[in-house]
Design a protein around this motif. Sequence first.
Motif, mmCIF file in Angstrom:
data_model
loop_
_atom_site.group_PDB
_atom_site.id
_atom_site.type_symbol
_atom_site.label_atom_id
_atom_site.label_comp_id
_atom_site.label_asym_id
_atom_site.label_seq_id
_atom_site.Cartn_x
_atom_site.Cartn_y
_atom_site.Cartn_z
ATOM 1 N N VAL A 216 3.335 14.045 27.822
ATOM 2 C CA VAL A 216 3.336 14.646 26.491
ATOM 3 C C VAL A 216 1.972 14.457 25.826
ATOM 4 N N ALA A 217 1.462 13.226 25.911
ATOM 5 C CA ALA A 217 0.159 12.959 25.289
ATOM 6 C C ALA A 217 -0.920 13.829 25.925
ATOM 7 N N LYS A 218 -0.867 13.972 27.239
ATOM 8 C CA LYS A 218 -1.878 14.752 27.949
ATOM 9 C C LYS A 218 -1.802 16.229 27.560
ATOM 10 N N ASN A 219 -0.570 16.719 27.400
ATOM 11 C CA ASN A 219 -0.415 18.116 27.006
ATOM 12 C C ASN A 219 -1.070 18.403 25.663
ATOM 13 N N PHE A 220 -0.941 17.457 24.740
ATOM 14 C CA PHE A 220 -1.599 17.632 23.440
ATOM 15 C C PHE A 220 -3.099 17.811 23.635
ATOM 16 N N MET A 221 -3.682 16.948 24.451
ATOM 17 C CA MET A 221 -5.128 17.021 24.669
ATOM 18 C C MET A 221 -5.504 18.349 25.330
ATOM 19 N N ASN A 222 -4.694 18.772 26.293
ATOM 20 C CA ASN A 222 -4.996 20.011 27.000
ATOM 21 C C ASN A 222 -4.958 21.215 26.077
ATOM 22 N N VAL A 223 -3.924 21.267 25.233
ATOM 23 C CA VAL A 223 -3.818 22.413 24.324
ATOM 24 C C VAL A 223 -4.983 22.384 23.330
ATOM 25 N N ALA A 224 -5.350 21.180 22.880
ATOM 26 C CA ALA A 224 -6.479 21.069 21.950
ATOM 27 C C ALA A 224 -7.746 21.611 22.606
ATOM 28 N N THR A 225 -7.971 21.239 23.859
ATOM 29 C CA THR A 225 -9.156 21.727 24.567
ATOM 30 C C THR A 225 -9.142 23.249 24.676
ATOM 31 N N SER A 226 -7.969 23.778 24.992
ATOM 32 C CA SER A 226 -7.845 25.234 25.111
ATOM 33 C C SER A 226 -8.139 25.922 23.791
ATOM 34 N N LEU A 227 -7.573 25.354 22.723
ATOM 35 C CA LEU A 227 -7.764 25.969 21.410
ATOM 36 C C LEU A 227 -9.248 26.016 21.055
ATOM 37 N N GLU A 228 -9.901 24.874 21.210
ATOM 38 C CA GLU A 228 -11.344 24.831 20.936
ATOM 39 C C GLU A 228 -12.091 25.855 21.782
ATOM 40 N N GLY A 229 -11.737 25.875 23.049
ATOM 41 C CA GLY A 229 -12.394 26.800 23.967
ATOM 42 C C GLY A 229 -12.198 28.241 23.560
ATOM 43 N N CYS A 230 -10.979 28.567 23.095
ATOM 44 C CA CYS A 230 -10.687 29.939 22.687
ATOM 45 C C CYS A 230 -11.539 30.342 21.506
ATOM 46 N N VAL A 231 -11.547 29.482 20.488
ATOM 47 C CA VAL A 231 -12.280 29.831 19.269
ATOM 48 C C VAL A 231 -13.769 29.921 19.570
ATOM 49 N N LYS A 232 -14.248 28.964 20.335
ATOM 50 C CA LYS A 232 -15.673 28.958 20.684
ATOM 51 C C LYS A 232 -16.017 30.199 21.498
ATOM 52 N N GLY A 233 -15.185 30.459 22.498
ATOM 53 C CA GLY A 233 -15.422 31.615 23.355
ATOM 54 C C GLY A 233 -15.390 32.906 22.562
ATOM 55 N N TYR A 234 -14.461 32.963 21.618
ATOM 56 C CA TYR A 234 -14.328 34.196 20.851
ATOM 57 C C TYR A 234 -15.569 34.415 19.984
ATOM 58 N N LEU A 235 -16.028 33.341 19.358
ATOM 59 C CA LEU A 235 -17.193 33.481 18.479
ATOM 60 C C LEU A 235 -18.464 33.738 19.272
ATOM 61 N N ASN A 236 -18.522 33.178 20.468
ATOM 62 C CA ASN A 236 -19.708 33.426 21.286
ATOM 63 C C ASN A 236 -19.567 34.697 22.100
ATOM 64 N N CYS A 237 -18.478 35.427 21.806
ATOM 65 C CA CYS A 237 -18.245 36.702 22.467
ATOM 66 C C CYS A 237 -18.267 36.581 23.982
ATOM 67 N N VAL A 238 -17.685 35.492 24.450
ATOM 68 C CA VAL A 238 -17.527 35.347 25.887
ATOM 69 C C VAL A 238 -16.654 36.499 26.359
ATOM 70 N N GLU A 239 -17.107 37.171 27.387
ATOM 71 C CA GLU A 239 -16.260 38.225 27.947
ATOM 72 C C GLU A 239 -16.153 38.018 29.441
ATOM 73 N N TYR A 240 -14.993 38.291 29.943
ATOM 74 C CA TYR A 240 -14.832 38.235 31.378
ATOM 75 C C TYR A 240 -15.287 39.580 31.922
ATOM 76 N N GLU A 241 -16.290 39.553 32.776
ATOM 77 C CA GLU A 241 -16.737 40.820 33.316
ATOM 78 C C GLU A 241 -15.587 41.458 34.073
ATOM 79 N N ARG A 242 -14.882 40.611 34.776
ATOM 80 C CA ARG A 242 -13.661 41.032 35.451
ATOM 81 C C ARG A 242 -12.721 39.866 35.276
ATOM 82 N N VAL A 243 -11.627 40.102 34.609
ATOM 83 C CA VAL A 243 -10.690 39.003 34.386
ATOM 84 C C VAL A 243 -10.206 38.507 35.754
ATOM 85 N N PRO A 244 -10.334 37.209 36.003
ATOM 86 C CA PRO A 244 -9.911 36.683 37.309
ATOM 87 C C PRO A 244 -8.473 37.086 37.599
ATOM 88 N N SER A 245 -8.252 37.554 38.819
ATOM 89 C CA SER A 245 -6.901 38.054 39.115
ATOM 90 C C SER A 245 -5.888 36.923 39.051
#
Lengths: 501, 501
Positions: free
Chosen positions: B180-209
């Motif tokens: 449970v504790a680990k899941n919290f950390m994982n979701v937090a990392t994902s959330l940060e990554g999403c917001v950061k990626g979105y603001l930096n306009c990270v785009e997948y040239e081809r979304v990994p299958s």
Amino acid sequence: MADGDFGSQKDCFSAKMALALVLISLLIFLKQPIQELSQHSVWAILTVVVVFEFSIGATLSKGFNRGLGTLSAGGLALAMAELSQLAGEWEEIVIIISIFVIGFFATYAKLYPTLKPYEYGFRVFLLTYCFITVSGYRTGEFIHTAVTRFLLIALGAGVSLVVNICIYPIWAGEDLHNLVAKNFMNVATSLEGCVKGYLNCVEYERVPSKILNYQASDDPVYSGYRSAVESTSQEEALMGFAIWEPPHGPYKSLNYPWKNYAKVNGALRHCAFMVMALHGCILSEIQAPPERRQVFRQELQRVGAEGARVLRELGSKVKKMEKLGHVDILYEIHDAAEELQNKIDRKSYLLVNAESWEIGNRPHTVAEPQDLINFDNEEHNVLAHKSLSQPVLDLRSVNISSSWDVPKTIVGVNPAVAPSPASKDFLNKQISWNARGSFIADPIPQLEESKTYENASALSLATFTSLLIEFVARLQNVVDAFEELSEKANFKEPDELLAAA
Amino acid sequence: MADGDFGSQKDCFSAKMALALVLISLLIFLKQPIQELSQHSVWAILTVVVVFEFSIGATLSKGFNRGLGTLSAGGLALAMAELSQLAGEWEEIVIIISIFVIGFFATYAKLYPTLKPYEYGFRVFLLTYCFITVSGYRTGEFIHTAVTRFLLIALGAGVSLVVNICIYPIWAGEDLHNLVAKNFMNVATSLEGCVKGYLNCVEYERVPSKILNYQASDDPVYSGYRSAVESTSQEEALMGFAIWEPPHGPYKSLNYPWKNYAKVNGALRHCAFMVMALHGCILSEIQAPPERRQVFRQELQRVGAEGARVLRELGSKVKKMEKLGHVDILYEIHDAAEELQNKIDRKSYLLVNAESWEIGNRPHTVAEPQDLINFDNEEHNVLAHKSLSQPVLDLRSVNISSSWDVPKTIVGVNPAVAPSPASKDFLNKQISWNARGSFIADPIPQLEESKTYENASALSLATFTSLLIEFVARLQNVVDAFEELSEKANFKEPDELLAAA
């Protein structure tokens, strides 16, 4: 056969299991003359109880594990027995040490993720090794113990396989096939339910805590996509078994592409996440005003209906093992999505709250006299914008052409604000206003939380439509995965069907 | 102990298993005098191999299943032996029939979903029943067979339990807690990554299958929330074992609320679905223009950072088993969300494409002269609206107060379009235009698909922010679930910590 009727599958399987047990018991009774074999009868019974699994694939996989584990452990035990005899009086110690070493490594390997499917094999290996070494040491009959044991296990496995395969076989592959088809139907139901619920402004007075905690619940919209999302582990298990099964029924080719079924299911799941997000819009406390939703009713409904139709058609094609044919299955839904998108483009002012807009001019454009128009009172514009959307909202329909029949001649009647060339810039500035106020110090008042969420309400409609369009975009991926499957699995052409009809 | 270090857990477990095997072998060697017992030594070894599971809970649960299955089957077999002897010459047939009937019902019950945890018990039951009946019939020593077998199984189970519990125990409860504790950390990392990626306009040239088919992938943003979403079955298994474990270590109370850990995990998963939807905005082909995202950069970043902070704090509180205390953990993030929402309210024109707006008047308002202004050329307005957003966009920052310093005196300089009372209505109509064209016949041209998706681009930003705000709303649910857990599990007060410091 096995038409998804799990109840009858269960009856059948139970009867088969009982039959296998009876057969092995009879064999042991009959073999009474061979006293020795029947003394070890436990191995045969044990094998039947353990190896007789629900599906053919699982039975074969367990049988293989058991056979390989027994054989390799038997060989190793015999070799170790020879070695330990060389050790003379240290024999016991050598045996104990070998048990420790082998126990350690076999257990370690068993925990290795990639070796998970062989977990049972490692167990059998350990058991056999210890048993042969220990009982062989006691009786000195290593080879005899090993051979008897192996024969009885082979007997048990043989009975299990013959009964399981020859009588009403339950194939993991078929279950996987049905699972994929069922998931399509479930997601389609959820999608329809979401769109319908959203347009009918279904609200959960209190969101069921089961949904909030992602537990199973009866809610049909919820359980539809949840079952598709949650089927991962079931799918993996079925796939793991299906690859063990020989070609059978409609799955004729060797190396049947079971992995592609899993891939289609994965692509469908990727879509189902969008349906889940759509459902999130219904669960949300932040709700778009009902009258605004009605503006997009027709378009949303069409996309929802088309989406469900595409999913159902793909599902039934999976079920019937039929190729897509030459008609673009996505044509209609893309058309519907475009229509929705166009409507949104035309009416996107409904998706935002114009109350607090701040729009200003660039300083360098303050050159022409028209540019100098500034209103220090935002209220004007707010009201203006508000009433802009009013007419459309109140009519609650897009079929309002008649009410809009303002004669064309009226255009340009008031020369003071005449359109034509100059009016472009003119209008530009007219609509603009300076929200300077917002930039002084920290102008944002501490609004209440509820107010914040209330303001988000109109955006919620934007979110819903945008998620729906993303859902449509993801359908392409499902169709691609399906086409790959239908190629590799050699699905029949739909044309053949037509010709036959 | 067992600080999430799975590697060392594996080493340890393997060594323990090997030790248990060595012990049981030694016991069999030593007990050589009691020839009879050691003849059935296989049962003791079998029990060790089967019962010795990774966690204490699993070992206890399997041991219980094995014990219960053996005892009940033994009792039933003895009773049936007595009965069958009454049948005289039909004895064999009675035994065979009893095997069939018992085999059928035990297998049927085993497949019943609610009896799944006792699946192993049913297997043992079947095995024992058949073995005792068959071998007892052969030797006529029913009771002796049953008792010997039970003693050896008890011996094997005893050795397993003692070794497993006394040496470096691995608790399923502790693993659940860490999960449970680990899941919290994982979701937090994902959330940060999403917001950061979105603001930096990270785009997948081809979304990994792999992502498109929802398979495991290395992408840290993706794997973060995926692991939380996918942990359902692991969590269920651990919970099923944890409830078997006696109070130990920090989990002191009887009836420790393991279910609440699962509930917290479920609530977290409900949040993780929003992070998944946020990631969907990055994966989408429909992308908001980078410059518009920058307008909301500060606010999005703050919400993202605060969200990750809240998740991490909750995670570490789960880990440290600490209550929340009196500070409102959600205060900051609600504040951040409000700020974002306010910004959106003020700038929501950036979230929509004004190109194709159709805004009209109600017929009955066509009374005053100003109302009669209609432009048949939509172009005007498109351009007008477009340039409205330009200044803000080009400055790429909200700190642009100085550039907006158009002197107040300019207001109302042009009397032809003077504001004040009348201008309200005036403006209202001024901005409006008649999109009558759209209502004649089927006016929507068949736009290309790509165009449709392109138009959705601005809305995609609205979706992102709106999902982010929904994420914040769902956090409340996680906090509630955590508080319930912390109450029921009697977590320590954080104040105690402070006092101790």
